[in-house]
Structure formats: structure tokens, C-alpha cells
Design a protein around this motif. Sequence first.
Motif, PDB file in Angstrom:
ATOM      1  N   SER A  98      47.349  35.624  40.413  1.00 43.69           N
ATOM      2  CA  SER A  98      46.946  36.126  41.727  1.00 43.69           C
ATOM      3  C   SER A  98      46.071  37.367  41.636  1.00 43.69           C
ATOM      4  CB  SER A  98      48.189  36.441  42.565  1.00 43.69           C
ATOM      5  OG  SER A  98      48.990  37.419  41.929  1.00 43.69           O
ATOM      6  N   ASP A  99      46.175  38.117  40.508  1.00 44.06           N
ATOM      7  CA  ASP A  99      45.352  39.317  40.347  1.00 44.06           C
ATOM      8  C   ASP A  99      44.166  39.085  39.420  1.00 44.06           C
ATOM      9  OD1 ASP A  99      46.798  38.971  38.036  1.00 44.06           O
ATOM     10  OD2 ASP A  99      47.431  41.070  37.859  1.00 44.06           O
ATOM     11  N   SER A 100      43.835  37.814  39.150  1.00 48.97           N
ATOM     12  CA  SER A 100      42.726  37.508  38.252  1.00 48.97           C
ATOM     13  C   SER A 100      41.393  37.910  38.873  1.00 48.97           C
ATOM     14  CB  SER A 100      42.702  36.011  37.934  1.00 48.97           C
ATOM     15  OG  SER A 100      41.523  35.673  37.213  1.00 48.97           O
ATOM     16  N   PRO A 101      40.509  38.577  38.114  1.00 49.50           N
ATOM     17  CA  PRO A 101      39.170  38.874  38.631  1.00 49.50           C
ATOM     18  C   PRO A 101      38.309  37.616  38.626  1.00 49.50           C
ATOM     19  CG  PRO A 101      39.347  39.629  36.363  1.00 49.50           C
ATOM     20  CD  PRO A 101      40.724  39.150  36.764  1.00 49.50           C
ATOM     21  N   PRO A 102      37.277  37.580  39.462  1.00 49.09           N
ATOM     22  CA  PRO A 102      36.354  36.453  39.430  1.00 49.09           C
ATOM     23  C   PRO A 102      35.625  36.368  38.090  1.00 49.09           C
ATOM     24  CG  PRO A 102      36.103  37.710  41.453  1.00 49.09           C
ATOM     25  CD  PRO A 102      36.973  38.521  40.534  1.00 49.09           C
ATOM     26  N   LEU A 103      35.192  35.176  37.755  1.00 43.81           N
ATOM     27  CA  LEU A 103      34.415  34.954  36.546  1.00 43.81           C
ATOM     28  C   LEU A 103      32.985  35.405  36.791  1.00 43.81           C
ATOM     29  CD1 LEU A 103      34.379  33.653  33.673  1.00 43.81           C
ATOM     30  CD2 LEU A 103      33.734  31.507  34.784  1.00 43.81           C
ATOM     31  N   GLY A 104      32.463  36.252  35.923  1.00 49.67           N
ATOM     32  CA  GLY A 104      31.103  36.732  36.068  1.00 49.67           C
ATOM     33  C   GLY A 104      31.040  38.066  36.776  1.00 49.67           C
ATOM     34  N   ILE A 105      29.848  38.624  36.865  1.00 49.09           N
ATOM     35  CA  ILE A 105      29.654  39.937  37.475  1.00 49.09           C
ATOM     36  C   ILE A 105      30.121  39.921  38.924  1.00 49.09           C
ATOM     37  CG2 ILE A 105      27.278  39.467  38.211  1.00 49.09           C
ATOM     38  CD1 ILE A 105      26.606  42.366  37.458  1.00 49.09           C
ATOM     39  N   CYS A 106      30.808  40.987  39.326  1.00 44.89           N
ATOM     40  CA  CYS A 106      31.374  40.997  40.679  1.00 44.89           C
ATOM     41  C   CYS A 106      31.586  42.433  41.150  1.00 44.89           C
ATOM     42  CB  CYS A 106      32.699  40.243  40.698  1.00 44.89           C
ATOM     43  SG  CYS A 106      33.421  40.107  42.344  1.00 44.89           S
ATOM     44  N   ASP A 116      30.984  42.064  33.545  1.00 42.62           N
ATOM     45  CA  ASP A 116      30.426  41.113  32.590  1.00 42.62           C
ATOM     46  C   ASP A 116      29.686  39.982  33.281  1.00 42.62           C
ATOM     47  OD1 ASP A 116      31.530  42.566  30.481  1.00 42.62           O
ATOM     48  OD2 ASP A 116      33.431  41.481  30.624  1.00 42.62           O
ATOM     49  N   LEU A 117      28.450  39.759  32.895  1.00 45.41           N
ATOM     50  CA  LEU A 117      27.667  38.643  33.409  1.00 45.41           C
ATOM     51  C   LEU A 117      28.057  37.384  32.655  1.00 45.41           C
ATOM     52  CD1 LEU A 117      25.241  38.448  35.487  1.00 45.41           C
ATOM     53  CD2 LEU A 117      23.808  38.173  33.465  1.00 45.41           C
ATOM     54  N   ASP A 118      28.352  36.300  33.396  1.00 47.11           N
ATOM     55  CA  ASP A 118      28.656  35.026  32.745  1.00 47.11           C
ATOM     56  C   ASP A 118      27.341  34.351  32.353  1.00 47.11           C
ATOM     57  OD1 ASP A 118      30.886  32.788  32.334  1.00 47.11           O
ATOM     58  OD2 ASP A 118      29.093  31.834  33.160  1.00 47.11           O
ATOM     59  N   ALA A 119      27.229  33.963  31.087  1.00 44.22           N
ATOM     60  CA  ALA A 119      25.961  33.442  30.572  1.00 44.22           C
ATOM     61  C   ALA A 119      25.645  32.041  31.077  1.00 44.22           C
ATOM     62  CB  ALA A 119      25.985  33.446  29.041  1.00 44.22           C
ATOM     63  N   THR A 120      26.657  31.307  31.559  1.00 44.42           N
ATOM     64  CA  THR A 120      26.440  29.904  31.922  1.00 44.42           C
ATOM     65  C   THR A 120      26.150  29.699  33.406  1.00 44.42           C
ATOM     66  OG1 THR A 120      28.800  29.486  32.318  1.00 44.42           O
ATOM     67  CG2 THR A 120      27.976  29.191  30.059  1.00 44.42           C
ATOM     68  N   MET A 121      26.417  30.693  34.236  1.00 42.81           N
ATOM     69  CA  MET A 121      26.235  30.535  35.683  1.00 42.81           C
ATOM     70  C   MET A 121      24.978  31.280  36.124  1.00 42.81           C
ATOM     71  SD  MET A 121      30.070  30.569  37.317  1.00 42.81           S
ATOM     72  CE  MET A 121      30.371  32.307  37.021  1.00 42.81           C
ATOM     73  N   ASP A 122      24.054  30.557  36.737  1.00 45.96           N
ATOM     74  CA  ASP A 122      22.746  31.140  37.035  1.00 45.96           C
ATOM     75  C   ASP A 122      22.584  31.587  38.474  1.00 45.96           C
ATOM     76  OD1 ASP A 122      22.851  28.581  37.992  1.00 45.96           O
ATOM     77  OD2 ASP A 122      20.952  27.919  37.129  1.00 45.96           O
ATOM     78  N   THR A 179      28.328  44.004  47.951  1.00 47.22           N
ATOM     79  CA  THR A 179      29.249  42.954  47.512  1.00 47.22           C
ATOM     80  C   THR A 179      28.434  41.906  46.766  1.00 47.22           C
ATOM     81  OG1 THR A 179      30.846  43.303  49.296  1.00 47.22           O
ATOM     82  CG2 THR A 179      30.792  41.120  48.277  1.00 47.22           C
ATOM     83  N   VAL A 180      28.859  41.604  45.542  1.00 48.57           N
ATOM     84  CA  VAL A 180      28.093  40.725  44.651  1.00 48.57           C
ATOM     85  C   VAL A 180      29.057  39.789  43.927  1.00 48.57           C
ATOM     86  CG1 VAL A 180      26.532  40.662  42.655  1.00 48.57           C
ATOM     87  CG2 VAL A 180      26.418  42.582  44.267  1.00 48.57           C
ATOM     88  N   PHE A 181      28.688  38.510  43.815  1.00 40.97           N
ATOM     89  CA  PHE A 181      29.447  37.633  42.915  1.00 40.97           C
ATOM     90  C   PHE A 181      28.550  36.552  42.343  1.00 40.97           C
ATOM     91  CE2 PHE A 181      30.044  35.562  47.025  1.00 40.97           C
ATOM     92  CZ  PHE A 181      30.075  34.202  46.759  1.00 40.97           C
ATOM     93  N   GLN A 182      29.017  35.938  41.270  1.00 46.09           N
ATOM     94  CA  GLN A 182      28.240  34.988  40.490  1.00 46.09           C
ATOM     95  C   GLN A 182      28.875  33.603  40.569  1.00 46.09           C
ATOM     96  OE1 GLN A 182      27.883  36.356  36.447  1.00 46.09           O
ATOM     97  NE2 GLN A 182      26.441  34.755  35.833  1.00 46.09           N
ATOM     98  N   THR A 183      28.057  32.557  40.634  1.00 48.36           N
ATOM     99  CA  THR A 183      28.567  31.191  40.625  1.00 48.36           C
ATOM    100  C   THR A 183      27.465  30.241  40.156  1.00 48.36           C
ATOM    101  OG1 THR A 183      29.775  29.522  41.906  1.00 48.36           O
ATOM    102  CG2 THR A 183      28.010  30.705  43.050  1.00 48.36           C
TER     103      THR A 183
END
Length: 295
Positions: A98-106, A116-122, A179-183
Motif C-alpha cells: 500500500s505504501d509502494s511508490p509508482p514505477l518511474g519518475i514521480c 528514478d526514470l524508468d528506461a522502458t516507459m516513454d 505533479t509528474v508521473f511516468q507510464t
Amino acid sequence: MYRFPSNLIATLLLLTTLYIVPQAKAQTFLGGSYIRSEVKFDGSNFTTYHFSRKSNKKNGKVKAKYFAKDANEQFARWKNNKRILYYCSGAFSISWDSDSPPLGICVDNGVIVNRDLDATMDGLIIVYNGGAQAGGIAVINLDKEKVTTKNNGVSTTYDLRNYSDRARFLNWAVNNDATVFQTQLMYTKTYGYGFPSNKITYGNKATRRFLGICIRKGVVYHVVVDYNESDYLNQSADKVTRYLTNTMGYDVIGLFNLDTGGKDIMKAYNDSGGEIDSGDYNVNIATNLLVYYVD
């Protein structure tokens, strides 16, 4: 990012025109600013939620809000005196905790959640929290574009795959309560599809949820698509893109894949607050949340 050849796009358009007869059952709310439709298209079923960003003095302007840290607690405090129209899980999470951060920069309203920027999500999504653009969303193709911000008329450009640029961008996000997120970015009007044509049935089948940032006749629309049946990711994204462009007449600025994996959190309401749709899980386990609302 791969762009479909023009002859293949022409073939898809021809097939759409000749053989695909979409059917939709629609419910209209807020004087047309919010429309829910049950769609049958190219052998598949999905539900769409269209949110117009056009100002509506009588019913209020539909806005987007994103929570990436302590999402349920933030949402519970924030939602008072607001009409919630729709919410769902947004970015992919590192784990199911429940406290997991999102994958990728956020960044959550100026608070850095993941550097951390996720290398696979553009795909990068920026949600505006203030000013005239409050509740709007900007989309970036990280493989093709840099992020440009403007302060007091001065533009600054960042390449987020460069460490020092990313650090400067994060400082900007903190200072501007961004507010920023990666997907995953599936399609853009500028660059086409984000996958090769020979990978249309790549991977495993699953239900999907997409966010489309679209324009039609100068009006910006956010369209959330609940793809209600198990299908390949690329194939479902292709069908949704063709529906939005060829049938609905949108220019699709960006189509993003949202998380429906371990936490398929979703709820939709009518404009009177009555629940009309619901996902499999309760909002109290949300690690992050995308919300559409009216003040």
C-alpha cells in the motif's frame, strides 16, 4: 518510438470505413462536459469516459488531480466540497504494498516520490495544479522530446534521460508544486504508434485501461477507456486509437496505458454523486490515484 508506414495506416483507415460499424450507448452529464459511453468496436467492448476541458459556467470546469503518495489519505482529505466524477489507479507501482511508490519518475504536488526514470516507459504526464491551466494535463514522449517549462516568460528545456537535467527538472517540479508521473505511451499524433506492426499481438492478454489526451475543434478532452475484455496490449491500444480518431474525430495527442494489474481501482459517478461503475478493489489500498472532478 515506431511510426506505422503510411500505406499500413491507409489500409487500417479503409478497413475501418468499410467494415467497422461502431455502436455506443451514451449517458451525458454536466451539460455534455462529461459523457459515459458503452462502445462496441471492431469486435471488442469498452467503456469510455469523456471529460471536456472547455469552461462551463453553469456546471463547472472538469479538472484532473493526481495523488502519488499516501493516495487514499490525501484523497479523503482533499475531496470535501468537490464533485468526484471518476477515479482510477494511474501509474504502475513498484510493488503491491500500500505504501509502494509508482514505477518511474514521480512528483506529487511538489513532493518527490521517485527520482528514478524508468528506461522502458516513454510517456511522461504532467498535471497542472494551479493557475489558468489548473486540472489540465501535458504529455511528453521521452524518446522523442525534451521537457520545456516556462517561468516569468523564460523557457528552460530538460532532457530527462540526462542525470543533471533530470535533477534540475526535479528542482523545478518542487519549486512549482508540479505533479509528474511516468507510464507507457502507446500513440501520439506526432509520432504514431509506439510499437511495431509485427508486434500487434505481443505479450499476454489482459483487460486494459487507457488515458487519451485529445483535441477536437479546438477543445481539449481527456478520455479514459476501460477496455473490458482480455486482449493484447498493442492490439487493444490500436483499436482504441482508431475509435477515438476515425469514429469520434479526435486528434489523439497522446494515448497512455494505465495500471489495471494488481490494483484495479476504479469508480465512476454521475453528476449527482450516484455510483455508476466500479472496479475490483477499494480505494483504501490505492498507492496512486488519478481523479476527475468539478469544484
